[in-house]
Design a protein around this motif. Structure first.
Motif, PDB file in Angstrom:
ATOM      1  N   THR A 158       1.549 -14.206  -3.368  1.00 37.03           N
ATOM      2  CA  THR A 158       2.417 -14.688  -2.643  1.00 37.03           C
ATOM      3  C   THR A 158       3.345 -13.976  -3.962  1.00 37.03           C
ATOM      4  OG1 THR A 158       2.536 -16.110  -2.117  1.00 37.03           O
ATOM      5  CG2 THR A 158       3.948 -15.971  -2.842  1.00 37.03           C
TER       6      THR A 158
ATOM      7  N   GLU B 176       4.346 -12.831   1.151  1.00 41.73           N
ATOM      8  CA  GLU B 176       2.933 -13.113   0.522  1.00 41.73           C
ATOM      9  C   GLU B 176       1.924 -12.198   1.572  1.00 41.73           C
ATOM     10  OE1 GLU B 176       1.674 -17.089   1.162  1.00 41.73           O
ATOM     11  OE2 GLU B 176       0.650 -16.152   2.923  1.00 41.73           O
TER      12      GLU B 176
ATOM     13  N   ALA C  87       0.465  -7.642   0.220  1.00 39.67           N
ATOM     14  CA  ALA C  87       2.214  -7.664  -0.058  1.00 39.67           C
ATOM     15  C   ALA C  87       3.283  -7.208  -0.798  1.00 39.67           C
ATOM     16  CB  ALA C  87       2.237  -9.516  -1.424  1.00 39.67           C
TER      17      ALA C  87
END
Length: 199
Positions: free
Chosen positions: A121, A135, A188
């Protein structure tokens, strides 16, 4: 013109990995390391901890700040170690002890039930106080023993999905370029990259 962004970590492996990932798509952004005080990561989710770190780095440097909170989530353990990945064997942050403890806990678990995923994240905090959280997940399974000298953390026991049958390797056996192209952090960052235009 090159923009600077601070990566809120004291982990040189993460700085190196992020700099390579960012350079692949945004060579106009320079990732710099963080030398300020380390905040208490007392969040209960990856997003909580990423925001804690990014806000601290942004406040300390005055620069836009990126922070990654990541870990390995093992299905048979209900998603653990999760946010406790770095401290799984205690507060020393001993990567080898963490890895060995996880392997020991799964010693009797058959291969079909060793599924896991890396989760990253990333929080981006801007000097004006606004923030974005994205994420990335990287599914795979855990090997029965560590192999390979590359990567860090749990890389030597993580076998990503999608590799040719009979030629599967742990991330510890991958090159840095291979990992940076496909990892949870790369995934991410792919979601985050369009949001960096304003920098």
């Amino acid at each position: 013109m090159t923009s600077r962004i601070v990566l809120a970590t004291h982990n040189p492996h993460k700085v190196e990995e992020f700099a390579a990932i960012v350079a692949a798509t945004r060579p106009d952004i320079e990732v710099v390391g963080y030398d300020g005080p380390e905040p208490v990561e007392d969040g209960t989710t990856f997003a909580d901890n990423a925001l804690i770190k990014a806000r601290a780095a942004c406040a300390h440097t005055g620069l836009p700040a990126l922070a990654d909170d990541s870990g390995i989530c093992v299905d048979v353990l209900g998603g653990a170690p999760g946010v406790f990945s770095a401290y799984w064997a205690g507060h020393r942050k001993d990567a080898r002890a963490n890895l060995d403890l996880l392997l020991d806990q799964l010693a009797d678990i058959a291969d079909p039930h060793r599924s896991a995923q890396f989760v990253s994240t990333i929080a981006l905090v801007r000097p004006d106080g606004t923030h974005t959280v994205v994420e990335g997940t990287w599914p795979g399974r855990l090997a029965r023993e560590a192999s390979g000298g590359g990567g860090f953390g749990y890389d030597p026991i993580f076998i990503p999905n999608g590799q040719p049958a009979g030629a599967e390797r742990t991330v510890g056996e991958w090159s840095a370029d291979e990992k940076n192209a496909d990892s949870h952090r790369a995934r991410a960052f792919t979601a985050l990259a369009p949001l960096l235009e304003a920098l």
